[in-house]
Design a protein around this motif. Structure first.
Motif, short mmCIF file in Angstrom:
data_model
loop_
_atom_site.label_atom_id
_atom_site.label_comp_id
_atom_site.label_asym_id
_atom_site.label_seq_id
_atom_site.Cartn_x
_atom_site.Cartn_y
_atom_site.Cartn_z
N VAL A 1 39.47 36.90 76.33
CA VAL A 1 38.23 36.75 77.10
C VAL A 1 37.04 37.16 76.23
O VAL A 1 37.07 38.21 75.58
N ASP A 2 35.99 36.35 76.23
CA ASP A 2 34.76 36.70 75.53
C ASP A 2 33.93 37.63 76.39
O ASP A 2 33.77 37.41 77.60
N ASN B 1 31.72 44.46 63.42
CA ASN B 1 32.43 43.66 62.42
C ASN B 1 32.50 42.18 62.80
O ASN B 1 33.53 41.52 62.60
N ASN B 2 31.38 41.68 63.36
CA ASN B 2 31.32 40.26 63.77
C ASN B 2 32.49 39.89 64.67
O ASN B 2 33.06 38.79 64.56
N HIS B 3 32.81 40.78 65.56
CA HIS B 3 33.95 40.60 66.46
C HIS B 3 33.85 39.25 67.17
O HIS B 3 32.80 38.90 67.73
N GLN B 4 34.92 38.47 67.16
CA GLN B 4 34.85 37.13 67.75
C GLN B 4 34.64 37.15 69.25
O GLN B 4 34.20 36.15 69.85
N ARG B 5 34.93 38.27 69.89
CA ARG B 5 34.74 38.36 71.34
C ARG B 5 33.36 38.88 71.72
O ARG B 5 33.05 39.01 72.91
N CYS B 6 32.53 39.18 70.74
CA CYS B 6 31.16 39.64 70.99
C CYS B 6 30.25 38.43 71.05
O CYS B 6 29.95 37.80 70.03
#
Length: 352
Positions: free
Chosen positions: A181-182, A207-212
């Motif tokens: 889930v984003d 860290n450029n989290h893909q969920r952020c």
């Protein structure tokens, strides 16, 4: 290109103790009757959802979805605006924000923050159980009281605030990854993530989290005098949710962006019902379609003048009129000459 889904309605501004707004069955029937195809659900409102059960019981989630679908709407997303706010609270706002949490954690910021983190994680798990892949929240704020640089901010103050904010959210983002889930932060005044720059500061620290990711709401950018159309192009890869909300900004010789502590109706910047403000929704929906936005157009009704039920009904039709059913072919396909590589080379005068 993709056709935006919608219209949907955020139920937070409508849930109440009077029918049809006081239970899940009736409010979803009412939303469908207004013309909506989806509803965004405030996870803190137990008149509409039992978050504890939703986080632990897939059968309960199936029941929620079943009632909604029978009444003609889908659950589009869950919201933890209030709980997310409490993940990070500057002490100046402790008393004001205690009301967002249960009484047992009032006057105890540490316990309140633990409760808030648990709530957001449960809402992410509930989203997974509901088969939903996006979730909206607020970031909370530690640096907001220091927004204006007077007195001069000590070196490192803002950096320390964002380091701590990222530290608190990173475990939640990792849980979001586990759930698939984003987390879509609503970029909003009062939050440390209130514009593109602050979102980037946070994104770097997680860290450029893909969920952020981001919820795009142009009304908050009108009130900040920020270019909301350019914002869409800059952050198109991170914009995963969309609140359709209107606003107007009418500065004068007495007030501007800060609006002199006035009530909403007397502010230079005011939220308005859809179509009554200054937002260029034609341009927004065009950009969303061109940028392959794959989410819902969710009406968030907030207006200092109009009755909410009128705003809701008008908003559903407004969004329907704005949604662009994208084309599956180019408009000039009728003139396609059916050329191939050899013909292309001949047209360019290439003989070898």
């Amino acid at each position: 290109m993709k056709t935006i889904k919608g219209p949907a309605l955020f139920l937070a501004q409508f849930a109440g103790d009077d029918a049809p707004f006081n239970n899940w069955n009736d409010i979803t029937k009412w939303a469908a009757d207004c013309g909506y195809l989806g509803v965004q659900v405030p996870s803190w409102d137990n008149r509409l959802i039992d978050l504890e059960r939703a986080a632990t019981s897939k059968s309960y989630c199936e029941e929620l979805q079943g009632v909604a679908r029978e009444n003609g709407v889908e659950i589009t997303e869950l919201s933890t605006h209030l709980q997310g706010q409490l993940v990070a609270v500057h002490p100046a706002y402790d008393k004001g924000f205690d009301g967002f949490a249960p009484a047992q954690v009032h006057n105890n910021p540490e316990a309140r923050q633990i409760w808030a983190v648990d709530q957001v994680k449960k809402a992410l798990t509930a989203s997974k159980n509901l088969g939903i892949s996006q979730h909206v929240s607020f970031s909370g704020a530690l640096a907001w009281p220091y927004l204006y640089p007077w007195p001069q901010r000590p070196a490192g103050l803002v950096e320390e605030a964002f380091d701590e904010l990222a530290k608190r959210w990173l475990p939640i983002l990792n849980h979001a990854e586990d759930c698939g889930v984003d987390i879509c932060y609503e970029i909003h005044p009062g939050e440390d993530l209130h514009d593109g720059i602050t979102f980037e500061m946070f994104l770097e620290r997680v860290n450029n989290h893909q969920r952020c990711n981001m919820l795009f709401d142009p009304s908050h950018f009108v009130l900040q005098c920020l270019d909301y159309l350019d914002h869409i192009d800059i952050y198109k890869d991170r914009i995963k949710m969309f609140h359709v909300k209107d606003a107007e900004f009418n500065p004068n010789g007495r007030q501007g962006v800060y609006s002199g502590y006035q009530s909403w109706v007397d502010r230079a910047g005011r939220f308005r019902s859809l179509g009554d403000g200054q937002v260029d929704f034609g341009a927004i929906f065009s950009k969303m379609a061109a940028n392959n936005f794959d989410g819902w157009a969710v009406v968030e009704w907030e207006c200092c003048l109009k009755h909410p039920e009128d705003g809701a009904r008008e908003g559903a039709q407004f969004v329907k009129d704005q949604i662009i059913r994208v084309t599956e072919r180019a408009f000039d396909d009728f003139a396609d000459g059916g050329t191939d590589r050899a013909a292309n080379r001949a047209m360019l005068g290439i003989t070898e």
